[in-house]
Design a protein around this motif. Structure first.
Motif, mmCIF file in Angstrom:
data_model
loop_
_atom_site.group_PDB
_atom_site.id
_atom_site.type_symbol
_atom_site.label_atom_id
_atom_site.label_comp_id
_atom_site.label_asym_id
_atom_site.label_seq_id
_atom_site.Cartn_x
_atom_site.Cartn_y
_atom_site.Cartn_z
ATOM 1 N N LEU A 1 0.863 -1.181 0.000
ATOM 2 C CA LEU A 1 0.000 0.000 0.000
ATOM 3 C C LEU A 1 0.900 1.231 0.000
ATOM 4 O O LEU A 1 1.676 1.457 0.939
ATOM 5 N N ILE A 2 0.794 2.006 -1.091
ATOM 6 C CA ILE A 2 1.551 3.268 -1.179
ATOM 7 C C ILE A 2 0.677 4.381 -0.607
ATOM 8 O O ILE A 2 -0.509 4.471 -0.939
ATOM 9 N N ILE A 3 1.263 5.210 0.242
ATOM 10 C CA ILE A 3 0.491 6.342 0.782
ATOM 11 C C ILE A 3 0.803 7.576 -0.068
ATOM 12 O O ILE A 3 1.954 8.038 -0.113
ATOM 13 N N HIS A 4 -0.210 8.104 -0.731
ATOM 14 C CA HIS A 4 -0.045 9.368 -1.480
ATOM 15 C C HIS A 4 -0.269 10.492 -0.474
ATOM 16 O O HIS A 4 -1.395 10.738 -0.053
ATOM 17 N N THR A 5 0.820 11.163 -0.097
ATOM 18 C CA THR A 5 0.726 12.150 0.981
ATOM 19 C C THR A 5 0.412 13.566 0.484
ATOM 20 O O THR A 5 0.591 14.539 1.228
ATOM 21 N N GLY A 6 -0.050 13.679 -0.742
ATOM 22 C CA GLY A 6 -0.475 15.008 -1.234
ATOM 23 C C GLY A 6 0.703 15.813 -1.758
ATOM 24 O O GLY A 6 1.616 15.269 -2.380
ATOM 25 N N GLY A 7 0.668 17.132 -1.516
ATOM 26 C CA GLY A 7 1.797 17.976 -1.931
ATOM 27 C C GLY A 7 1.739 18.429 -3.385
ATOM 28 O O GLY A 7 2.733 18.914 -3.926
ATOM 29 N N LEU A 8 0.576 18.309 -4.009
ATOM 30 C CA LEU A 8 0.485 18.653 -5.440
ATOM 31 C C LEU A 8 0.647 20.156 -5.680
ATOM 32 O O LEU A 8 0.944 20.583 -6.798
#
Ligand SMILES: Cc1ncc(COP(=O)(O)O)c(C=O)c1O
Length: 304
Positions: free
Chosen positions: A276-283
């Protein structure tokens, strides 16, 4: 309400290399939690803002670099709660330059920017004592927002439905997000952290919050530097967006996924096969990175 209990289902994340290696990968879209306070910032700020309100603080003060997701999210969250904010920004040379998109955004949310030299910045609170004295009732958050309340918030990322995974992969800056994940991970799960910044203090920092050893740090920054956006990484992000429909961020989850793929390709991946990869935002950092690529004469652009 800013900090609602929104639950976003995990999304299948399929790259050809995962299929070849027989690995099942999902991505947790924490980036979709909130338009302006996304990913781990949502988790880190939730209890801190509640605490600031409980203590009847009259504003928020925090620290960050020129592209800081944390500054942008703090500015937005403070503004949503009707609180003024101050951002202490690393790099006094920036005073004389036009503001980049992150800092322009912070200002648009009412954040007062206070530029300091790199040496002063390293001193943290001690470097800005006169500013703190002027604002004695402001709630002070450290760089990256990591403190025990932030770790508590990040321990809410994993849900019972994530028990099916044996490996949780996450990008590491200060270590707070990884500490929260590690705290809430089940005994069959390992947290694979990808350190995007060079900081020898990170393992110790993580250990102050976590009591077990089912975590591991990969020195991802050695291959990519921090915030450098080399062409190989930008091309990877473009390809990944085409193949999965997911836009990764240029400073954290993008480098982390790139490195994970390198490990698989070089047969040096040592973790499990349900990831499970956590997409931590930051876009929000993409606009600033693309402006820099343009200035450098690169024809590549980070996807958005
Ligand atoms: C988008 C994003 N992902 C991951 C991280 C790393 O989180 P932590 O500092 O908790 O290690 C940060 C910043 O610190 C971030 O802005």
């Amino acid at each position: 309400m800013l900090f609602s209990n929104k639950i976003i289902p995990n999304q299948v994340f399929e790259l050809p290399i995962f299929r070849q290696k027989g690995i099942e990968v999902f991505i947790k879209r924490e980036d979709l939690l909130h338009a302006e306070v996304s990913g781990n910032k949502f988790r880190k700020l939730k209890y801190n803002l509640q605490q600031a309100q409980k203590e009847q603080c009259t504003g928020m003060l925090t620290f960050g670099g020129a592209f800081s997701n944390h500054l942008a999210a703090t500015a937005a969250a403070a503004s949503a709660c009707g609180l003024p904010s101050i951002g202490v920004v690393r790099g006094e040379e920036l005073v004389h330059k036009p503001l980049n998109s992150t800092l322009t955004y912070c200002q648009s949310k009412g954040m007062q920017l206070h530029f300091v030299s790199r040496d002063t910045y390293k001193l943290k609170d001690k470097g800005i004592q006169p500013l703190l004295d002027q604002h004695p009732s402001f709630y002070v958050l450290p760089e990256g927002g990591t403190n025990h309340l932030a770790v508590k918030g990040c321990s809410e990322i994993l849900k019972d439905t994530d028990n099916m995974f044996d490996t949780i992969a996450v990008a590491v800056g200060t270590g707070g997000t990884m500490a929260g994940l590690t705290r809430s991970a089940k005994s069959h799960q390992t947290i694979a952290g990808y350190q995007v910044v060079s900081d020898v203090a990170i393992p110790k920092h993580i250990r102050t919050f976590v009591g077990h050893n089912r975590w591991n740090l990969d020195p991802c920054y050695k291959a990519l530097g921090y915030a450098k956006s080399p062409p190989e990484l930008v091309r990877f992000a473009i390809e990944t967006a085409k193949q999965t429909g997911v836009v990764l961020d240029p400073l954290y989850t993008g480098p982390m996924v790139w490195r994970l793929v390198q490990q698989l390709k070089s047969n040096t991946w040592t973790h499990g096969n349900r990831i499970l990869i956590i997409h931590t935002g930051g876009l929000q950092a993409i606009a600033g990175i693309n402006a820099r690529l343009e200035k450098q004469g690169s024809l590549l652009r980070w996807p958005y």
